[in-house]
Scaffold this motif. Structure first.
Motif, PDB file in Angstrom:
ATOM      1  N   VAL A  80      -9.221   2.015  -5.861  1.00  0.00           N
ATOM      2  CA  VAL A  80      -8.869   2.768  -7.069  1.00  0.00           C
ATOM      3  C   VAL A  80      -9.487   4.167  -7.021  1.00  0.00           C
ATOM      4  N   ARG A 110      -7.543   7.695  -7.042  1.00  0.00           N
ATOM      5  CA  ARG A 110      -7.829   8.630  -8.136  1.00  0.00           C
ATOM      6  C   ARG A 110      -8.297   9.984  -7.618  1.00  0.00           C
ATOM      7  N   THR A 111      -9.111  10.003  -6.568  1.00  0.00           N
ATOM      8  CA  THR A 111      -9.701  11.257  -6.093  1.00  0.00           C
ATOM      9  C   THR A 111      -8.861  11.968  -5.045  1.00  0.00           C
ATOM     10  N   TYR A 168      -4.224  -3.609  -8.037  1.00  0.00           N
ATOM     11  CA  TYR A 168      -4.150  -2.329  -8.731  1.00  0.00           C
ATOM     12  C   TYR A 168      -3.868  -2.466 -10.226  1.00  0.00           C
ATOM     13  N   HIS A 187      -6.867  -2.119 -12.478  1.00  0.00           N
ATOM     14  CA  HIS A 187      -7.650  -0.916 -12.184  1.00  0.00           C
ATOM     15  C   HIS A 187      -8.670  -0.585 -13.277  1.00  0.00           C
TER      16      HIS A 187
END
Length: 330
Positions: A244, A248-249, A293, A296
């Protein structure tokens, strides 16, 4: 122009996340393994076009072998785990491969044993079939030479650290072998789930772990233990959190093994900043949407996570442990 879709799909993307951190992102990594093995078998005369190739798979290798057989005019039969999803099943059917799935099992060990047992039965009834033995035959190392050459060319000269899941051993082991042969200083860091026999964590269960492709409940004979410098054992919660955080990054949507490898690479990088770190994302995250996912919101802040540094295998514990290898083997 590519001669076949398998040649196009196999190529990974090397994505920079920091000056000394990169992700080697595959759509499906084992196409290299399958294409290289089938090509070598044909060139050696061990098989001929039209022959049937058979093997066991939890999903990724099944698609890879089906594409390799399609590429070279072979027939393909897969004995699959219950983790083979509908998307893969439909693709196999259309590609002309046949799939039989073993009954649901209580654990990974029983699932793998049932698959291997079924292959023995198939070979007894069909002696002309060729068993690919992805878990045991070193021929699966061959296809990764091309990937190692690309890494060597694309990354700056200097020491490397390669971090990735250890299933059959062919991917991480082969990449390190070829890079070292090219003169690179490579530290190889293997990632394992708890419950895997390969690096001695079979006594620590993780009922939530669904990363069948990076662990083994039976002996995999093409894992060369002497190639690995360190091992990280990561549970489902940490692998999910890493995956995750990676999405996200960086926007990289990858499987759970990539999340575990990402955590391992970040941790190793904190302790030694003299190397360029490359972690492997072996597949995309699509088959993990519902099982991982979708949860998350349960993902932990990875900055709060750190592994237990252990000195012997009896110290292994959740949620994440690490140690040099083979110091823990004593």
């Amino acid at each position: 122009m590519h001669a076949h879709i398998a040649e196009a799909v196999k190529k990974p993307d090397l994505i920079s996340l920091a000056p000394d951190l990169a992700c080697l992102r595959f759509e499906t990594m084992k196409i290299y393994s399958a294409l290289g093995a089938v090509r070598q078998l044909l060139e050696s005369g061990a098989v001929e076009p039209g022959d049937t190739l058979v093997d066991s798979s939890s999903g990724i290798y099944a698609q890879a072998l089906a594409l390799a057989c399609h590429r070279y005019g072979m027939k393909c039969h897969i004995v699959g785990s219950t983790t083979v999803d509908r998307s893969t099943r439909v693709q196999l059917e259309i590609l002309g491969a046949t799939l039989e799935q073993v009954p649901p099992s209580r654990n990974l060990r029983l699932d793998q044993e049932l698959r291997v047992r079924r292959i023995a039965e198939i070979l007894a009834d069909n002696p002309s079939y060729h068993w690919m033995r992805q878990y045991h035959d070193d021929i699966h190392y061959t296809g990764y030479r091309e990937v190692a050459d690309a890494i060597d060319q694309d990354l700056p000269t200097g020491p490397l650290a390669l971090v990735g899941g250890v299933g059959s051993g062919a991917s991480t082991g082969a990449l390190a072998t070829y890079l070292r042969a090219a003169g690179r200083d490579v530290s190889l860091v293997g990632v394992q789930p708890f419950g895997s026999v390969t690096f001695g964590s079979e006594h620590v269960a993780d009922p939530d772990m669904i990363i069948a492709g990076i662990g083994s409940a039976i002996e995999f004979r093409n894992v060369r233990h002497e190639l690995y410098d360190r091992v990280h054992w990561v549970n489902f919660e940490c692998a999910l959190s890493g995956a995750v955080a990676l999405l996200r990054t960086s926007g990289i949507f990858a499987g759970l093994s990539a999340g575990a490898a990402y955590l391992g690479a970040l941790w190793e990088r904190r302790g030694d900043d003299s190397r360029t770190y490359v972690f492997i994302a072996a597949d995309t995250g699509h088959r993990y949407v519902e099982s991982a996912y979708a949860r998350h919101e349960q993902a932990l802040d990875i900055d709060t996570l750190k592994p237990h540094e252990i000195t012997s295998l009896d110290q292994l514990r959740h949620p994440w442990s690490t140690a040099p290898w083979p110091a823990t083997a004593s």
